[in-house]
Design a protein around this motif. Sequence first.
Motif, PDB file in Angstrom:
ATOM      1  N   SER A  16       0.834  -1.204   0.000  1.00 22.11           N
ATOM      2  CA  SER A  16       0.000   0.000   0.000  1.00 22.11           C
ATOM      3  C   SER A  16       0.865   1.249   0.000  1.00 22.11           C
ATOM      4  O   SER A  16       2.017   1.230   0.467  1.00 22.11           O
ATOM      5  CB  SER A  16      -0.904   0.027   1.239  1.00 22.11           C
ATOM      6  OG  SER A  16      -1.792  -1.067   1.250  1.00 22.11           O
ATOM      7  N   ARG A  18       0.134   5.780   0.320  1.00 19.16           N
ATOM      8  CA  ARG A  18      -0.798   6.892   0.377  1.00 19.16           C
ATOM      9  C   ARG A  18      -0.157   8.106  -0.263  1.00 19.16           C
ATOM     10  O   ARG A  18       0.889   8.575   0.207  1.00 19.16           O
ATOM     11  CB  ARG A  18      -1.237   7.228   1.803  1.00 19.16           C
ATOM     12  CG  ARG A  18      -2.361   8.264   1.808  1.00 19.16           C
ATOM     13  CD  ARG A  18      -2.889   8.561   3.196  1.00 19.16           C
ATOM     14  NE  ARG A  18      -2.019   9.480   3.924  1.00 19.16           N
ATOM     15  CZ  ARG A  18      -2.427  10.209   4.959  1.00 19.16           C
ATOM     16  NH1 ARG A  18      -3.680  10.140   5.375  1.00 19.16           N
ATOM     17  NH2 ARG A  18      -1.581  11.007   5.589  1.00 19.16           N
ATOM     18  N   SER A  20      -0.314  12.130  -1.402  1.00 15.57           N
ATOM     19  CA  SER A  20      -0.892  13.386  -0.941  1.00 15.57           C
ATOM     20  C   SER A  20      -0.764  14.427  -2.045  1.00 15.57           C
ATOM     21  O   SER A  20       0.220  14.441  -2.789  1.00 15.57           O
ATOM     22  CB  SER A  20      -0.171  13.886   0.304  1.00 15.57           C
ATOM     23  OG  SER A  20      -0.303  12.978   1.377  1.00 15.57           O
ATOM     24  N   TYR A  80      -5.967  13.182  -0.674  1.00 13.71           N
ATOM     25  CA  TYR A  80      -5.208  11.944  -0.527  1.00 13.71           C
ATOM     26  C   TYR A  80      -5.673  10.884  -1.522  1.00 13.71           C
ATOM     27  O   TYR A  80      -6.824  10.893  -1.962  1.00 13.71           O
ATOM     28  CB  TYR A  80      -5.371  11.389   0.885  1.00 13.71           C
ATOM     29  CG  TYR A  80      -4.930  12.328   1.967  1.00 13.71           C
ATOM     30  CD1 TYR A  80      -5.879  13.100   2.657  1.00 13.71           C
ATOM     31  CD2 TYR A  80      -3.598  12.466   2.310  1.00 13.71           C
ATOM     32  CE1 TYR A  80      -5.497  13.973   3.658  1.00 13.71           C
ATOM     33  CE2 TYR A  80      -3.197  13.338   3.312  1.00 13.71           C
ATOM     34  CZ  TYR A  80      -4.155  14.087   3.983  1.00 13.71           C
ATOM     35  OH  TYR A  80      -3.757  14.951   4.965  1.00 13.71           O
ATOM     36  N   GLN A  82      -5.348   6.849  -1.152  1.00 18.12           N
ATOM     37  CA  GLN A  82      -4.894   5.628  -0.494  1.00 18.12           C
ATOM     38  C   GLN A  82      -4.937   4.494  -1.500  1.00 18.12           C
ATOM     39  O   GLN A  82      -6.001   4.197  -2.055  1.00 18.12           O
ATOM     40  CB  GLN A  82      -5.785   5.308   0.706  1.00 18.12           C
ATOM     41  CG  GLN A  82      -5.428   4.025   1.415  1.00 18.12           C
ATOM     42  CD  GLN A  82      -4.076   4.077   2.103  1.00 18.12           C
ATOM     43  OE1 GLN A  82      -3.731   5.079   2.725  1.00 18.12           O
ATOM     44  NE2 GLN A  82      -3.293   3.006   1.981  1.00 18.12           N
TER      45      GLN A  82
END
Length: 127
Positions: A16, A18, A20, A80, A82
Amino acid sequence: VQLQASGGGLVQAGDSLRLSCAAAGGSTLSGYDMGWFRQVPGKERVFVARISWSGGTIHYADDVKGRFTISRDDAKNTVYLQMNSLKSEDTGVYYCGADLEGDSGTMYYERRRYYYWGPGTLVTVSS
């Protein structure tokens, strides 16, 4: 509006990340519909996800549905992305843009609706 994407990196399939997208230089994301796009060398920038100014309407490209989640925090001036269960085909440079076209007759996934592109962030997923 100055946009800066960050959070990319080299990960393995299944991992994973994330991302921004921050508004810099005193600018604000508040009130803008925002989108994430991905681009690989030699190909066009393609739609990934979009979130409305209120956060109440969200769209995803079919290939990321169920794996990616777009969100926003206007207090932090940041949007964001994700990304879970990453695949090698998710590899590319990710850009964020502000959708300024409103009811122009173009579709939410069309690149021409988006402006204020800043430097992207590279995501590399190894299989």
